[in-house]
Design a protein around this motif. Structure first.
Motif, short mmCIF file in Angstrom:
data_model
loop_
_atom_site.label_atom_id
_atom_site.label_comp_id
_atom_site.label_asym_id
_atom_site.label_seq_id
_atom_site.Cartn_x
_atom_site.Cartn_y
_atom_site.Cartn_z
N PHE A 277 -8.19 13.05 12.21
CA PHE A 277 -8.59 14.27 11.48
C PHE A 277 -9.50 15.13 12.34
CE2 PHE A 277 -11.98 11.26 10.33
CZ PHE A 277 -13.13 12.04 10.40
N LYS A 278 -9.59 16.39 11.95
CA LYS A 278 -10.50 17.32 12.59
C LYS A 278 -11.38 17.92 11.49
CE LYS A 278 -7.84 18.81 16.59
NZ LYS A 278 -7.28 19.94 17.31
N ILE A 279 -12.58 18.34 11.86
CA ILE A 279 -13.46 19.03 10.94
C ILE A 279 -13.29 20.53 11.20
CG2 ILE A 279 -15.85 19.42 10.23
CD1 ILE A 279 -14.81 16.61 9.53
N GLY A 280 -13.02 21.30 10.14
CA GLY A 280 -12.81 22.72 10.31
C GLY A 280 -13.70 23.55 9.36
N LYS A 281 -13.69 24.86 9.56
CA LYS A 281 -14.47 25.74 8.70
C LYS A 281 -13.81 25.87 7.33
CE LYS A 281 -16.89 28.40 12.16
NZ LYS A 281 -17.26 29.74 12.66
N ASP A 282 -12.52 25.53 7.27
CA ASP A 282 -11.82 25.57 5.99
C ASP A 282 -10.77 24.46 5.97
OD1 ASP A 282 -11.18 26.46 3.46
OD2 ASP A 282 -11.11 28.57 4.07
N TRP A 283 -10.22 24.21 4.80
CA TRP A 283 -9.19 23.18 4.66
C TRP A 283 -7.93 23.61 5.40
CZ3 TRP A 283 -10.27 18.49 2.95
CH2 TRP A 283 -11.36 18.31 2.08
N LYS B 167 -12.50 20.14 5.57
CA LYS B 167 -13.50 21.20 5.60
C LYS B 167 -14.89 20.60 5.81
CE LYS B 167 -15.18 25.18 2.98
NZ LYS B 167 -15.03 26.00 1.77
N GLU B 168 -15.71 21.27 6.63
CA GLU B 168 -17.05 20.77 6.92
C GLU B 168 -17.98 20.88 5.72
OE1 GLU B 168 -19.02 22.99 10.00
OE2 GLU B 168 -18.62 24.91 9.08
N GLY B 169 -18.89 19.91 5.61
CA GLY B 169 -19.95 19.95 4.61
C GLY B 169 -19.53 19.90 3.16
N VAL B 170 -18.37 19.28 2.88
CA VAL B 170 -17.92 19.21 1.48
C VAL B 170 -17.89 17.76 1.01
CG1 VAL B 170 -16.52 21.31 1.61
CG2 VAL B 170 -15.45 19.09 2.08
N GLU B 171 -17.98 17.58 -0.30
CA GLU B 171 -17.86 16.25 -0.87
C GLU B 171 -16.38 15.91 -1.04
OE1 GLU B 171 -20.11 15.85 -4.47
OE2 GLU B 171 -21.96 15.47 -3.35
N ILE C 145 0.87 -1.17 0.00
CA ILE C 145 0.00 0.00 0.00
C ILE C 145 0.91 1.22 0.00
CG2 ILE C 145 -1.91 1.17 1.13
CD1 ILE C 145 -2.51 -1.72 0.12
N LEU C 146 0.83 2.02 -1.05
CA LEU C 146 1.73 3.16 -1.22
C LEU C 146 1.22 4.42 -0.55
CD1 LEU C 146 2.58 2.51 -4.98
CD2 LEU C 146 3.96 1.90 -2.99
N SER C 147 -0.05 4.76 -0.78
CA SER C 147 -0.56 6.00 -0.20
C SER C 147 -2.08 5.98 -0.09
CB SER C 147 -0.13 7.21 -1.04
OG SER C 147 -0.70 7.14 -2.34
N LEU C 148 -2.58 6.87 0.76
CA LEU C 148 -4.01 7.10 0.90
C LEU C 148 -4.19 8.61 0.73
CD1 LEU C 148 -6.66 5.49 1.76
CD2 LEU C 148 -6.40 6.66 3.93
N GLU C 149 -5.16 8.98 -0.10
CA GLU C 149 -5.37 10.40 -0.39
C GLU C 149 -6.83 10.76 -0.16
OE1 GLU C 149 -4.98 13.56 -4.14
OE2 GLU C 149 -4.39 11.47 -4.39
N LEU C 150 -7.06 11.96 0.38
CA LEU C 150 -8.41 12.52 0.47
C LEU C 150 -8.50 13.54 -0.65
CD1 LEU C 150 -8.78 13.09 4.32
CD2 LEU C 150 -9.56 11.16 2.98
N ALA C 151 -9.37 13.30 -1.61
CA ALA C 151 -9.50 14.18 -2.77
C ALA C 151 -10.84 14.90 -2.72
CB ALA C 151 -9.38 13.37 -4.05
N SER C 152 -10.85 16.17 -3.07
CA SER C 152 -12.09 16.94 -3.09
C SER C 152 -11.97 18.07 -4.10
CB SER C 152 -12.39 17.52 -1.71
OG SER C 152 -13.49 18.41 -1.77
N PRO C 153 -13.04 18.34 -4.86
CA PRO C 153 -12.99 19.47 -5.80
C PRO C 153 -12.91 20.81 -5.07
CG PRO C 153 -15.21 18.48 -5.74
CD PRO C 153 -14.31 17.60 -4.93
N THR C 154 -13.17 20.81 -3.76
CA THR C 154 -13.13 22.07 -2.99
C THR C 154 -11.75 22.37 -2.40
OG1 THR C 154 -13.76 21.02 -0.90
CG2 THR C 154 -15.56 21.75 -2.35
N LEU C 155 -10.81 21.45 -2.56
CA LEU C 155 -9.45 21.70 -2.05
C LEU C 155 -8.82 22.88 -2.78
CD1 LEU C 155 -7.84 18.17 -1.61
CD2 LEU C 155 -7.82 19.98 0.09
N PRO C 156 -8.14 23.77 -2.05
CA PRO C 156 -7.47 24.89 -2.71
C PRO C 156 -6.44 24.39 -3.73
CG PRO C 156 -7.46 25.16 -0.32
CD PRO C 156 -7.96 23.77 -0.61
N GLN C 157 -6.24 25.17 -4.76
CA GLN C 157 -5.27 24.83 -5.82
C GLN C 157 -3.91 24.52 -5.20
OE1 GLN C 157 -6.11 24.78 -9.10
NE2 GLN C 157 -4.09 24.15 -9.77
N GLY C 158 -3.36 23.37 -5.56
CA GLY C 158 -2.02 23.01 -5.10
C GLY C 158 -1.98 22.30 -3.75
N LYS C 159 -3.12 22.21 -3.04
CA LYS C 159 -3.13 21.53 -1.74
C LYS C 159 -3.50 20.06 -1.94
CE LYS C 159 -4.54 21.71 3.03
NZ LYS C 159 -4.97 22.54 4.13
#
Length: 201
Positions: A195-201, A101-105, A64-78
């Motif tokens: 992880f924590k849930i925050g108002k932003d990434w 970030k809270e409430g995002v896909e 197992i090489l990596s695990l990633e959390l992907a979201s279209p709401t992630l800031p560019q480059g993060k």
């Protein structure tokens, strides 16, 4: 040492009446129905060809090489990528929570390499706890794979989910135990993170 009931949470679910077949080597699979041309092409696409297991079949079947959390709401480059081949990073995952970030896909994406043999019935299981209480469990099938003909890694995207939202969701840290295991309960990876849930990434 994990509590017995926690281990139960990490056992893959079973289908009544289903019994995994005996494990076979790549060569054994390659020789099955060898006269069927379409099946031979399909097996070749999985890296199942005669002589493929001539190389030493030592070490783990799957890495197992990596695990990633992907979201279209992630800031560019993060990027939220856990390098599971870096022992220092793996050790810090539990102590340094990832902020979601809270409430995002978002969706989980896993990258792995099949080193030898054929894998089937391999699952990713994730148990999420907050203050010691299980709040979520996810079980996703990776599928069946043979060693990639070019030695490349496979990437599996899981179903899209939505992160919780609200003040209650934002309070506290969520502790996660992740495991990659097959029908025979052979464990290929087992690690903890938070992880924590925050108002932003």
């Amino acid at each position: 040492m994990s509590a017995p009931h926690e281990e139960d949470d990490l056992v893959p679910s079973s289908t009544p009446g289903y019994k995994p077949s005996a494990a076979k080597s790549v060569d054994e699979y390659a020789k099955l129905d060898a006269e069927d041309e379409s099946l031979a092409r399909w097996k070749a696409s999985l890296g199942i060809v005669p002589g493929a297991s001539a190389a030493a079949a030592s070490g783990p079947k799957v890495t197992i090489l990596s695990l990633e959390l992907a979201s279209p709401t992630l800031p560019q480059g993060k990027h939220l990528v856990m390098d599971l081949q870096n022992p220092t990073e793996v050790a810090s995952l539990k102590k340094n929570p990832v902020t979601i970030k809270e409430g995002v896909e978002y969706n989980v994406r896993i990258k792995f390499k099949v080193n030898h043999s054929i894998i089937s019935g391999v699952r990713y299981i994730q148990v999420v706890k907050r203050a010691g209480v299980t709040v979520d469990k996810m079980e996703q099938m990776l599928g069946s794979y043979g060693p990639h003909p070019n030695g490349e890694a496979y990437i599996k995207n899981f179903d899209t989910e939505e992160s919780p939202s609200g003040m209650l969701a934002r309070s506290g840290t969520y502790n996660v135990r992740s495991r990659v295991v097959d029908d025979d309960r052979e464990v290929y990876a087992d690690w903890e993170w938070s992880f924590k849930i925050g108002k932003d990434w």
